[in-house]
Design a protein around this motif. Sequence first.
Motif, mmCIF file in Angstrom:
data_model
loop_
_atom_site.group_PDB
_atom_site.id
_atom_site.type_symbol
_atom_site.label_atom_id
_atom_site.label_comp_id
_atom_site.label_asym_id
_atom_site.label_seq_id
_atom_site.Cartn_x
_atom_site.Cartn_y
_atom_site.Cartn_z
ATOM 1 N N ALA A 99 21.662 -9.554 -6.249
ATOM 2 C CA ALA A 99 20.757 -9.648 -5.148
ATOM 3 C C ALA A 99 20.342 -10.840 -4.383
ATOM 4 O O ALA A 99 20.439 -11.239 -3.331
ATOM 5 N N LEU A 100 19.867 -11.673 -5.346
ATOM 6 C CA LEU A 100 19.380 -13.098 -4.899
ATOM 7 C C LEU A 100 20.721 -14.033 -4.590
ATOM 8 O O LEU A 100 20.728 -14.847 -3.646
ATOM 9 N N ASN A 101 22.062 -13.838 -5.285
ATOM 10 C CA ASN A 101 23.260 -14.429 -4.846
ATOM 11 C C ASN A 101 23.675 -13.989 -3.340
ATOM 12 O O ASN A 101 23.938 -14.771 -2.675
ATOM 13 N N SER A 102 23.219 -12.687 -3.077
ATOM 14 C CA SER A 102 23.724 -12.302 -1.754
ATOM 15 C C SER A 102 22.773 -12.958 -0.706
ATOM 16 O O SER A 102 23.266 -12.857 0.496
ATOM 17 N N LEU A 103 21.780 -13.574 -0.977
ATOM 18 C CA LEU A 103 20.883 -14.187 -0.386
ATOM 19 C C LEU A 103 21.260 -15.658 -0.048
ATOM 20 O O LEU A 103 21.127 -16.359 0.765
ATOM 21 N N GLY A 104 22.331 -16.044 -0.778
ATOM 22 C CA GLY A 104 22.756 -17.362 -0.763
ATOM 23 C C GLY A 104 22.275 -18.338 -1.752
ATOM 24 O O GLY A 104 22.521 -19.728 -1.682
ATOM 25 N N ILE A 105 21.664 -17.791 -2.587
ATOM 26 C CA ILE A 105 20.734 -18.687 -3.903
ATOM 27 C C ILE A 105 21.673 -18.728 -4.953
ATOM 28 O O ILE A 105 22.049 -17.735 -5.455
ATOM 29 N N PRO A 106 22.189 -19.881 -5.296
ATOM 30 C CA PRO A 106 23.179 -19.912 -6.172
ATOM 31 C C PRO A 106 22.443 -20.203 -7.660
ATOM 32 O O PRO A 106 21.492 -20.831 -7.736
ATOM 33 N N ILE A 107 22.511 -19.143 -8.447
ATOM 34 C CA ILE A 107 21.783 -19.059 -9.763
ATOM 35 C C ILE A 107 22.780 -19.497 -11.040
ATOM 36 O O ILE A 107 23.922 -19.293 -10.975
ATOM 37 N N SER A 108 22.019 -20.679 -11.751
ATOM 38 C CA SER A 108 22.876 -21.196 -13.044
ATOM 39 C C SER A 108 22.293 -20.420 -14.136
ATOM 40 O O SER A 108 23.103 -20.276 -15.041
ATOM 41 N N SER A 109 21.049 -19.920 -14.139
ATOM 42 C CA SER A 109 20.476 -19.297 -15.206
ATOM 43 C C SER A 109 19.563 -18.093 -14.925
ATOM 44 O O SER A 109 18.725 -18.554 -13.723
ATOM 45 N N ALA A 110 19.099 -17.228 -15.793
ATOM 46 C CA ALA A 110 18.043 -16.249 -15.404
ATOM 47 C C ALA A 110 17.429 -15.570 -16.636
ATOM 48 O O ALA A 110 18.294 -15.556 -17.614
ATOM 49 N N THR A 111 16.380 -15.483 -16.809
ATOM 50 C CA THR A 111 15.255 -14.892 -17.844
ATOM 51 C C THR A 111 14.391 -13.663 -17.154
ATOM 52 O O THR A 111 13.906 -13.907 -16.297
ATOM 53 N N ILE A 112 14.522 -12.708 -18.017
ATOM 54 C CA ILE A 112 13.513 -11.826 -17.920
ATOM 55 C C ILE A 112 12.676 -11.670 -19.063
ATOM 56 O O ILE A 112 13.309 -11.628 -20.111
ATOM 57 N N ILE A 113 11.448 -11.740 -19.059
ATOM 58 C CA ILE A 113 10.303 -11.884 -19.972
ATOM 59 C C ILE A 113 9.355 -10.636 -19.844
ATOM 60 O O ILE A 113 8.603 -10.701 -18.878
ATOM 61 N N GLY A 114 8.937 -10.026 -21.014
ATOM 62 C CA GLY A 114 7.799 -9.216 -21.252
ATOM 63 C C GLY A 114 6.706 -9.946 -21.723
ATOM 64 O O GLY A 114 6.620 -10.883 -22.658
ATOM 65 N N ASP A 115 5.339 -9.918 -21.294
ATOM 66 C CA ASP A 115 4.341 -10.713 -21.708
ATOM 67 C C ASP A 115 3.066 -9.919 -21.339
ATOM 68 O O ASP A 115 3.092 -8.832 -20.607
#
Length: 326
Positions: A99-115
């Motif tokens: 979804a973020l790529n569709s906005l034109g944001i180039p993503i190199s890495s991503a993480t999801i964290i429970g805290d």
Amino acid sequence: MENKELVGEVEISVRIYDSKFSSEVAAAVSKAKIKWNINTYCKVEIVFDTCIYETPEFYKAKLDKKFFNKNMKIDNKEIKKSDFIYVLLNQQLNGTVEALNSLGIPISSATIIGDKTNHTDIIKISIWKDEEYTNNPDPFLKIFSVTPDRQYLIERTAQALAPLILKEMRKGSFQEFCRKEGTRKTEKAECLFKAIIDNTNFDLSVTDMLSSAKLLSMWPLIIEHKSNEGTIQPHTIVDIPEYIIFTKSKGSSWSIREVSDLKEAEKCITKLGYNLKGTEFMLVLKDLQPLPFSLMKAENGCFSFISKEDAASEKNLMVCWDTNKT
């Protein structure tokens, strides 16, 4: 995150298991008008509260089969709780990146964290500048990571490291105690080398040894021969442990090492010393005084003395301390 330059940050009220989670994130980011440019690769971090795991609705979410691995059962009714959590978080992370790529944001890495955030329905999305890939070609390997419970991971890591940390703390305290109480002797380096020279027949001098002596460690004491890399001066103060082993290899190499007791000294002599063809001579010092010894070998239940020159390759060497000579 490793990078400290924050591109943007938003908080949205949505459940992590919501089927429209990724589109909600993209909409919030778009609305926030976060600024980036086409050459700025980003790292994305999504943080949610782990108390969501106690919500029955979480486990009613539909899982995408493509995020199962071969060891997981596909039937939601039979899948393990830990597997369910991992698959759901993984698919939500991937969906958000798309979804973020569709906005034109180039993503190199991503993480999801429970805290433990104390905000059950609030999801925090942080976007950081990735210096490593900015102004470079699109990263060929994008890194996605899932951390279901950061606090649990920290606690487990702390438990695993605690014994090591305690050991080092005790070691440091003991070393400081020895210095304060005077149980750990200190001498000028030339005194240590003179004790060695006086008990060998090699054509060496204190000056020669000092010129190539490199102090690798004070606790435990380790000094090794390094050609043209001498770091010790005659007046340099060094700690003197109770037991020291000097080993001369064939050629010019030699080493001085601390050992804890005679048992460790015997191991060095029989397993790392005279059993090796490259060892020419070994000297054991206690309080800078020599401890003479002989070698014995065991063969067919019998014990016999063996010369140090003939000891190479012997597997059953033993040390006989010549106490009458001390």
